[in-house]
Design an enzyme around this catalytic site. Structure first.
Site, short mmCIF file in Angstrom:
data_model
loop_
_atom_site.label_atom_id
_atom_site.label_comp_id
_atom_site.label_asym_id
_atom_site.label_seq_id
_atom_site.Cartn_x
_atom_site.Cartn_y
_atom_site.Cartn_z
N LYS A 15 21.90 -30.27 11.47
CA LYS A 15 21.55 -31.70 11.29
C LYS A 15 22.22 -32.52 12.38
O LYS A 15 21.59 -33.37 13.02
CB LYS A 15 22.00 -32.16 9.92
CG LYS A 15 21.92 -33.64 9.70
CD LYS A 15 22.16 -34.02 8.27
CE LYS A 15 23.58 -33.86 7.85
NZ LYS A 15 24.49 -34.87 8.41
N SER A 46 33.33 -41.27 12.44
CA SER A 46 33.21 -40.92 13.87
C SER A 46 31.81 -41.22 14.39
O SER A 46 31.57 -41.27 15.60
CB SER A 46 33.47 -39.42 14.05
OG SER A 46 32.37 -38.68 13.49
N ASP A 73 32.40 -32.05 6.03
CA ASP A 73 31.24 -31.42 5.38
C ASP A 73 31.53 -30.03 4.85
O ASP A 73 30.72 -29.48 4.10
CB ASP A 73 30.06 -31.37 6.35
CG ASP A 73 29.56 -32.76 6.68
OD1 ASP A 73 28.70 -32.88 7.57
OD2 ASP A 73 30.05 -33.73 6.07
N LYS A 79 17.48 -33.01 2.38
CA LYS A 79 18.11 -33.98 3.29
C LYS A 79 18.53 -33.28 4.58
O LYS A 79 18.45 -33.80 5.67
CB LYS A 79 19.32 -34.63 2.64
CG LYS A 79 20.01 -35.66 3.54
CD LYS A 79 21.14 -36.37 2.82
CE LYS A 79 21.55 -37.62 3.52
NZ LYS A 79 22.46 -37.40 4.66
#
Ligand SMILES: O=C(O)C1=C[C@@H](OP(=O)(O)O)[C@@H](O)[C@H](O)C1
Ligand SMILES: C=C(OP(=O)(O)O)C(=O)O
Length: 411
Positions: free
Chosen positions: A20, A154, A295, A391
């Site tokens: 992603k 960030s 993540d 997503k």
């Protein structure tokens, strides 16, 4: 959609889901040069958001994921970002240097997420009608020296690297602490690999004007998304080979999950672009600070209950402002599978547990559905609103089924 997941053994070969973060960066790069992405057939929701964003700014999509740079970008009057904070927060600096008046909005998850740092950094040249979405952004950034807090996200800094590359260069001064540093390194390395001249000097980033090369190639595989397949194979007693990943760079990042799992006792082998996972004798708990790669927290949480000692995930404060409040959704999901877990402002502590069947509804957070899906492969489980994985990875359930997952998807 409901996913009914039964006890399985996960084994075989699978292509890594596309990254992603790299995918959004490569699509946004079409603002600077022509881009041809060769391996996008069923784009994730967030990749679709980035695709729509560049086209709204005037980039021409000659054929699917073949983008032609244009000399003059336009400032749209409204933009919708779905749930993609990366596209939103990288897009705002770009919109600021273009100038104009634009209504920004997103889904209910994105509307909850903070924008304070970028709003502070852009005032008074650019104003916002609200500090969260929906908001009307108005004005133009004229200065080439930006000062911004590094503690919120960030993504703004990555966005300013693109924005300053668009207008011939400038300097970003980041007020420490600087969180999610690994994504800044990813942006700098990508832009410099294509002709950019970006230098990191302590808490300053110098961006020089440059001529940029076209990009024709694939979106690299995603280690964080692939880690759910790797972990599923370990906890169900299988083995997997995950293809199409990128060689691990020297800086830390999502790819650090390989080293983290190795430290826990997972037997792995990394070749050029392949991650092979051969199970583990016995799993040990680990203490890891995720501030630079947040993540990975849901991935680590999915294997931690199976270790023979406790796992401490540190640096968790900013997990509260991801797609969901991940301190709450990680702990509540683990508890729904009878995992013993504690949390405070800075840590999530996960104890060895005999997990039992669980049932969750996806809390508008793709990685939480993936966490629950992986646990369910050991204990059985049900995930409602299971389509939320789209997503970042629309292949998640299909890939697990192809690897032997006993999963029934009920629309
Ligand atoms: O730049 C990126 O691609 C990302 C940066 C991270 O956000 P923060 O920088 O807000 O931590 C991460 O959580 C997100 O999934 C992707
Ligand atoms: C936080 C995430 O994405 P974003 O910030 O782009 O919404 C994520 O993918 O976990």
């Amino acid at each position: 959609m409901r996913a009914e997941v039964k006890r399985s053994i996960i084994r075989g070969k699978v292509r890594a889901p596309t990254s992603k973060s790299f995918g959004i960066r490569l699509i946004l790069y079409s603002l600077l040069a022509n881009v041809r992405l060769l391996n996008v057939s069923d784009p994730s929701d967030d990749i679709q958001v980035a695709r729509n964003f560049v086209k709204e700014l005037g980039v021409i999509e000659e054929k699917p994921f073949a983008f032609n740079k244009v000399e003059r970008l336009r400032s749209p009057s409204s933009l919708y970002f779905g749930g993609s904070a990366t596209t939103l927060r990288m897009g705002i600096p770009i919109l600021a240097v273009l100038g104009g008046r634009v209504m920004l909005d997103g889904d209910s998850s994105l509307r909850r997420r903070p924008l304070n740092a970028i709003i502070d950094a852009l005032k008074p040249q650019v104003s916002f009608s609200s500090t969260t979405l929906p908001t009307i952004m108005e004005g133009r950034l004229k200065t080439d020296h930006i000062t911004i807090s590094g503690s919120e996200s960030s993504q703004y800094i990555s966005g300013f690297i693109y924005a300053l590359s668009l207008v011939g260069g400038g300097e970003i001064e980041i007020t420490p602490p600087i969180s999610s540093k690994s994504y800044i390194y990813m942006t700098v390395q990508l832009i410099n690999s294509l002709g950019g001249k970006v230098k990191i000097k302590g808490n300053k980033i110098e961006v020089e004007g440059s001529s940029f090369r076209d990009y024709i190639g694939e979106i690299p595989g995603d280690y964080a998304l692939s880690s759910f397949y790797a972990i599923a194979s370990v906890i169900t007693g299988g083995e997997v080979s995950i293809e199409n990943l990128y060689p691990i760079p020297e800086y830390e990042g999502d790819h650090s999950i390989v080293e983290i799992l190795s430290k826990m006792g997972v037997k792995t082998e990394i070749t050029e672009n392949r991650w092979k996972v051969f199970g583990s004798e016995n799993l040990k708990g680990v203490t890891v600070n995720v501030d630079s790669f947040p993540d990975l927290a849901p991935s680590i949480a999915s294997i931690a209950p199976f270790a023979d000692s406790e796992t401490v995930i540190e640096g968790t404060k900013r997990l509260r402002t991801k797609e969901s409040d991940r301190v709450y959704t990680i702990t509540s999901t683990l508890k729904s599978f009878s995992v013993k877990v504690d949390a405070n402002e800075e840590q999530i502590i996960i104890y060895p547990s005999a997990i039992k069947e669980g049932h969750i509804e996806c809390p508008s957070d793709h990685r939480i559905a993936m966490l629950a899906g992986v646990l369910s492969l050991v204990s059985n489980g049900i995930i409602d609103r299971a389509e939320c994985v789209n997503k970042s990875n629309p292949y998640f359930w299909k890939d697990l089924i192809s690897l032997g997952g006993n999963i029934n998807l009920i629309k």
